[in-house]
Design a protein around this motif. Structure first.
Motif, PDB file in Angstrom:
ATOM      1  N   ILE A 264       0.815  -1.217   0.000  1.00 25.03           N
ATOM      2  CA  ILE A 264       0.000   0.000   0.000  1.00 25.03           C
ATOM      3  C   ILE A 264       0.845   1.262   0.000  1.00 25.03           C
ATOM      4  CG2 ILE A 264      -2.050  -1.088   0.987  1.00 25.03           C
ATOM      5  CD1 ILE A 264      -1.275   0.107   3.698  1.00 25.03           C
ATOM      6  N   GLY A 265       2.144   1.110  -0.258  1.00 22.52           N
ATOM      7  CA  GLY A 265       3.005   2.266  -0.440  1.00 22.52           C
ATOM      8  C   GLY A 265       3.633   2.851   0.812  1.00 22.52           C
ATOM      9  N   LEU A 266       3.615   2.109   1.923  1.00 15.03           N
ATOM     10  CA  LEU A 266       4.262   2.613   3.131  1.00 15.03           C
ATOM     11  C   LEU A 266       5.767   2.389   3.054  1.00 15.03           C
ATOM     12  CD1 LEU A 266       1.796   1.387   5.916  1.00 15.03           C
ATOM     13  CD2 LEU A 266       1.977   3.667   4.913  1.00 15.03           C
ATOM     14  N   PRO A 267       6.550   3.284   3.639  1.00 13.43           N
ATOM     15  CA  PRO A 267       8.001   3.094   3.611  1.00 13.43           C
ATOM     16  C   PRO A 267       8.426   1.882   4.435  1.00 13.43           C
ATOM     17  CG  PRO A 267       7.422   5.109   4.810  1.00 13.43           C
ATOM     18  CD  PRO A 267       6.149   4.518   4.271  1.00 13.43           C
ATOM     19  N   PRO A 268       9.538   1.255   4.071  1.00 16.57           N
ATOM     20  CA  PRO A 268      10.028   0.093   4.830  1.00 16.57           C
ATOM     21  C   PRO A 268      10.242   0.448   6.310  1.00 16.57           C
ATOM     22  CG  PRO A 268      11.264   0.353   2.793  1.00 16.57           C
ATOM     23  CD  PRO A 268      10.386   1.570   2.931  1.00 16.57           C
ATOM     24  N   GLY A 269       9.851  -0.470   7.177  1.00 17.29           N
ATOM     25  CA  GLY A 269      10.044  -0.285   8.603  1.00 17.29           C
ATOM     26  C   GLY A 269       8.990   0.554   9.300  1.00 17.29           C
ATOM     27  N   SER A 270       8.013   1.068   8.574  1.00 16.72           N
ATOM     28  CA  SER A 270       7.017   1.947   9.190  1.00 16.72           C
ATOM     29  C   SER A 270       6.019   1.194  10.071  1.00 16.72           C
ATOM     30  CB  SER A 270       6.274   2.747   8.126  1.00 16.72           C
ATOM     31  OG  SER A 270       5.579   1.894   7.252  1.00 16.72           O
ATOM     32  N   GLY A 271       5.892  -0.106   9.894  1.00 20.39           N
ATOM     33  CA  GLY A 271       4.949  -0.884  10.688  1.00 20.39           C
ATOM     34  C   GLY A 271       5.223  -0.792  12.180  1.00 20.39           C
ATOM     35  N   PHE A 272       6.494  -0.800  12.563  1.00 25.27           N
ATOM     36  CA  PHE A 272       6.842  -0.722  13.985  1.00 25.27           C
ATOM     37  C   PHE A 272       6.368   0.601  14.580  1.00 25.27           C
ATOM     38  CE2 PHE A 272       9.614   0.346  17.537  1.00 25.27           C
ATOM     39  CZ  PHE A 272       9.457  -0.781  18.336  1.00 25.27           C
TER      40      PHE A 272
ATOM     41  N   ALA B 258      -8.956   9.437  13.864  1.00 20.37           N
ATOM     42  CA  ALA B 258      -8.054  10.125  12.930  1.00 20.37           C
ATOM     43  C   ALA B 258      -7.142   9.124  12.225  1.00 20.37           C
ATOM     44  CB  ALA B 258      -7.229  11.172  13.672  1.00 20.37           C
ATOM     45  N   LEU B 259      -6.586   8.191  12.982  1.00 17.69           N
ATOM     46  CA  LEU B 259      -5.719   7.160  12.393  1.00 17.69           C
ATOM     47  C   LEU B 259      -6.490   6.337  11.357  1.00 17.69           C
ATOM     48  CD1 LEU B 259      -2.983   5.574  12.449  1.00 17.69           C
ATOM     49  CD2 LEU B 259      -4.068   4.114  14.158  1.00 17.69           C
ATOM     50  N   PHE B 260      -7.718   5.961  11.715  1.00 22.38           N
ATOM     51  CA  PHE B 260      -8.525   5.158  10.789  1.00 22.38           C
ATOM     52  C   PHE B 260      -8.893   5.959   9.540  1.00 22.38           C
ATOM     53  CE2 PHE B 260     -10.097   2.730  14.745  1.00 22.38           C
ATOM     54  CZ  PHE B 260      -8.979   1.914  14.717  1.00 22.38           C
ATOM     55  N   GLY B 261      -9.061   7.259   9.683  1.00 23.08           N
ATOM     56  CA  GLY B 261      -9.289   8.104   8.509  1.00 23.08           C
ATOM     57  C   GLY B 261      -8.092   8.077   7.574  1.00 23.08           C
ATOM     58  N   GLY B 262      -6.898   8.071   8.166  1.00 25.66           N
ATOM     59  CA  GLY B 262      -5.685   7.974   7.354  1.00 25.66           C
ATOM     60  C   GLY B 262      -5.589   6.647   6.627  1.00 25.66           C
ATOM     61  N   THR B 263      -5.976   5.575   7.303  1.00 29.06           N
ATOM     62  CA  THR B 263      -5.938   4.271   6.629  1.00 29.06           C
ATOM     63  C   THR B 263      -6.956   4.212   5.495  1.00 29.06           C
ATOM     64  OG1 THR B 263      -7.478   3.204   8.174  1.00 29.06           O
ATOM     65  CG2 THR B 263      -5.139   3.061   8.697  1.00 29.06           C
ATOM     66  N   LEU B 264      -8.108   4.842   5.705  1.00 26.25           N
ATOM     67  CA  LEU B 264      -9.109   4.894   4.630  1.00 26.25           C
ATOM     68  C   LEU B 264      -8.526   5.627   3.425  1.00 26.25           C
ATOM     69  CD1 LEU B 264     -12.857   5.623   4.932  1.00 26.25           C
ATOM     70  CD2 LEU B 264     -11.530   6.703   3.169  1.00 26.25           C
ATOM     71  N   ALA B 265      -7.851   6.736   3.673  1.00 24.45           N
ATOM     72  CA  ALA B 265      -7.268   7.513   2.571  1.00 24.45           C
ATOM     73  C   ALA B 265      -6.212   6.709   1.818  1.00 24.45           C
ATOM     74  CB  ALA B 265      -6.674   8.814   3.108  1.00 24.45           C
ATOM     75  N   ILE B 266      -5.381   5.984   2.549  1.00 22.09           N
ATOM     76  CA  ILE B 266      -4.348   5.173   1.888  1.00 22.09           C
ATOM     77  C   ILE B 266      -4.995   4.096   1.024  1.00 22.09           C
ATOM     78  CG2 ILE B 266      -2.555   3.435   2.310  1.00 22.09           C
ATOM     79  CD1 ILE B 266      -1.632   5.170   4.664  1.00 22.09           C
ATOM     80  N   HIS B 267      -5.995   3.409   1.570  1.00 25.86           N
ATOM     81  CA  HIS B 267      -6.661   2.372   0.785  1.00 25.86           C
ATOM     82  C   HIS B 267      -7.395   2.968  -0.413  1.00 25.86           C
ATOM     83  CE1 HIS B 267      -5.654  -1.120   3.118  1.00 25.86           C
ATOM     84  NE2 HIS B 267      -6.007  -0.497   4.237  1.00 25.86           N
TER      85      HIS B 267
ATOM     86  N   MET C 277     -11.295  -0.182   2.572  1.00 22.64           N
ATOM     87  CA  MET C 277     -11.460   1.241   2.859  1.00 22.64           C
ATOM     88  C   MET C 277     -12.285   1.482   4.113  1.00 22.64           C
ATOM     89  SD  MET C 277     -11.955   3.308  -0.655  1.00 22.64           S
ATOM     90  CE  MET C 277     -11.933   2.261  -2.089  1.00 22.64           C
ATOM     91  N   LEU C 278     -13.387   0.773   4.273  1.00 18.82           N
ATOM     92  CA  LEU C 278     -14.297   1.029   5.392  1.00 18.82           C
ATOM     93  C   LEU C 278     -13.962   0.238   6.650  1.00 18.82           C
ATOM     94  CD1 LEU C 278     -17.761   1.334   3.610  1.00 18.82           C
ATOM     95  CD2 LEU C 278     -16.223   3.150   4.395  1.00 18.82           C
ATOM     96  N   PHE C 279     -12.908  -0.578   6.628  1.00 20.43           N
ATOM     97  CA  PHE C 279     -12.594  -1.389   7.802  1.00 20.43           C
ATOM     98  C   PHE C 279     -12.300  -0.515   9.016  1.00 20.43           C
ATOM     99  CE2 PHE C 279     -10.221  -4.267  10.548  1.00 20.43           C
ATOM    100  CZ  PHE C 279     -11.101  -5.347  10.550  1.00 20.43           C
ATOM    101  N   GLY C 280     -11.574   0.568   8.836  1.00 18.90           N
ATOM    102  CA  GLY C 280     -11.317   1.495   9.938  1.00 18.90           C
ATOM    103  C   GLY C 280     -12.590   2.139  10.450  1.00 18.90           C
ATOM    104  N   VAL C 281     -13.534   2.379   9.555  1.00 16.84           N
ATOM    105  CA  VAL C 281     -14.824   2.943   9.974  1.00 16.84           C
ATOM    106  C   VAL C 281     -15.546   1.933  10.868  1.00 16.84           C
ATOM    107  CG1 VAL C 281     -17.083   3.772   9.183  1.00 16.84           C
ATOM    108  CG2 VAL C 281     -15.002   4.406   7.929  1.00 16.84           C
ATOM    109  N   TYR C 282     -15.504   0.655  10.496  1.00  9.97           N
ATOM    110  CA  TYR C 282     -16.126  -0.370  11.329  1.00  9.97           C
ATOM    111  C   TYR C 282     -15.483  -0.392  12.716  1.00  9.97           C
ATOM    112  CZ  TYR C 282     -17.376  -2.146   6.641  1.00  9.97           C
ATOM    113  OH  TYR C 282     -17.809  -2.283   5.347  1.00  9.97           O
ATOM    114  N   LEU C 283     -14.157  -0.331  12.754  1.00  8.61           N
ATOM    115  CA  LEU C 283     -13.462  -0.322  14.042  1.00  8.61           C
ATOM    116  C   LEU C 283     -13.839   0.906  14.866  1.00  8.61           C
ATOM    117  CD1 LEU C 283      -9.885  -1.557  13.044  1.00  8.61           C
ATOM    118  CD2 LEU C 283     -11.595  -2.789  14.391  1.00  8.61           C
ATOM    119  N   ALA C 284     -13.908   2.059  14.210  1.00 11.18           N
ATOM    120  CA  ALA C 284     -14.277   3.291  14.916  1.00 11.18           C
ATOM    121  C   ALA C 284     -15.698   3.184  15.475  1.00 11.18           C
ATOM    122  CB  ALA C 284     -14.155   4.501  13.990  1.00 11.18           C
ATOM    123  N   LEU C 285     -16.596   2.555  14.747  1.00 12.55           N
ATOM    124  CA  LEU C 285     -17.960   2.382  15.248  1.00 12.55           C
ATOM    125  C   LEU C 285     -17.989   1.504  16.498  1.00 12.55           C
ATOM    126  CD1 LEU C 285     -19.959   2.003  11.912  1.00 12.55           C
ATOM    127  CD2 LEU C 285     -20.066   3.910  13.535  1.00 12.55           C
ATOM    128  N   PHE C 286     -17.158   0.470  16.530  1.00 18.28           N
ATOM    129  CA  PHE C 286     -17.063  -0.363  17.723  1.00 18.28           C
ATOM    130  C   PHE C 286     -16.494   0.442  18.890  1.00 18.28           C
ATOM    131  CE2 PHE C 286     -18.263  -3.865  15.242  1.00 18.28           C
ATOM    132  CZ  PHE C 286     -18.356  -5.000  16.020  1.00 18.28           C
TER     133      PHE C 286
END
Length: 135
Positions: free
Chosen positions: A50-58, A86-95, A106-115
């Motif tokens: 999804i275009g994230l730089p190497p090592g960004s997962g940590f 806010a974080l989930f909004g960023g993940t939606l934008a990346i997807h 795209m909407l997975f973060g929205v589902y998490l935010a609703l929970f």
């Protein structure tokens, strides 16, 4: 409707459902944070797709761990929920930019935010005063 207007069983049910949603959110987030902090290869592979730089997962895992702690501490729970949203909004934008499927990615973060917000709203009377349901 205020908590005082509900009979005790209804108040208890709302509280239990709220904690159940909070628990489900937490049960999803803990392993998600863990795989990032222990640097499982799947995190790096998925991030590169999804275009994230190497090592960004940590770093994302550290951020998510901090936000989860904020969310689970009652005094800072609303701040944690806001920052997670806010974080989930960023993940939606990346997807979105990657053209990933709408409902599964795209909407997975929205589902998490609703929970997260649903659990918090159901168990926090002050939050229900700020965001009441209207008839």
């Amino acid at each position: 409707m205020t908590d005082g207007a509900l009979p005790p069983p209804a108040r208890d049910a709302r509280r239990w459902i709220g904690w159940t949603l909070t628990g489900a959110f937490t049960l999803f987030m803990v392993p998600d944070v863990a795989i990032k902090l222990i640097r499982l290869p799947v995190v790096e592979e998925t991030g590169s797709q999804i275009g994230l730089p190497p090592g960004s997962g940590f770093g994302i895992g550290v951020l998510e761990a901090i936000l989860l702690a904020l969310y689970l501490i009652p005094r800072t729970a609303v701040l944690g929920a806001v920052l997670f949203t806010a974080l989930f909004g960023g993940t939606l934008a990346i997807h979105w930019t990657q053209g990933n499927p709408l409902f599964s990615h795209m909407l997975f973060g929205v589902y998490l935010a609703l929970f997260a917000w649903g659990g918090l709203w159901l168990r926090d009377p002050k939050l229900r005063e700020i965001f009441p349901l209207r008839r």
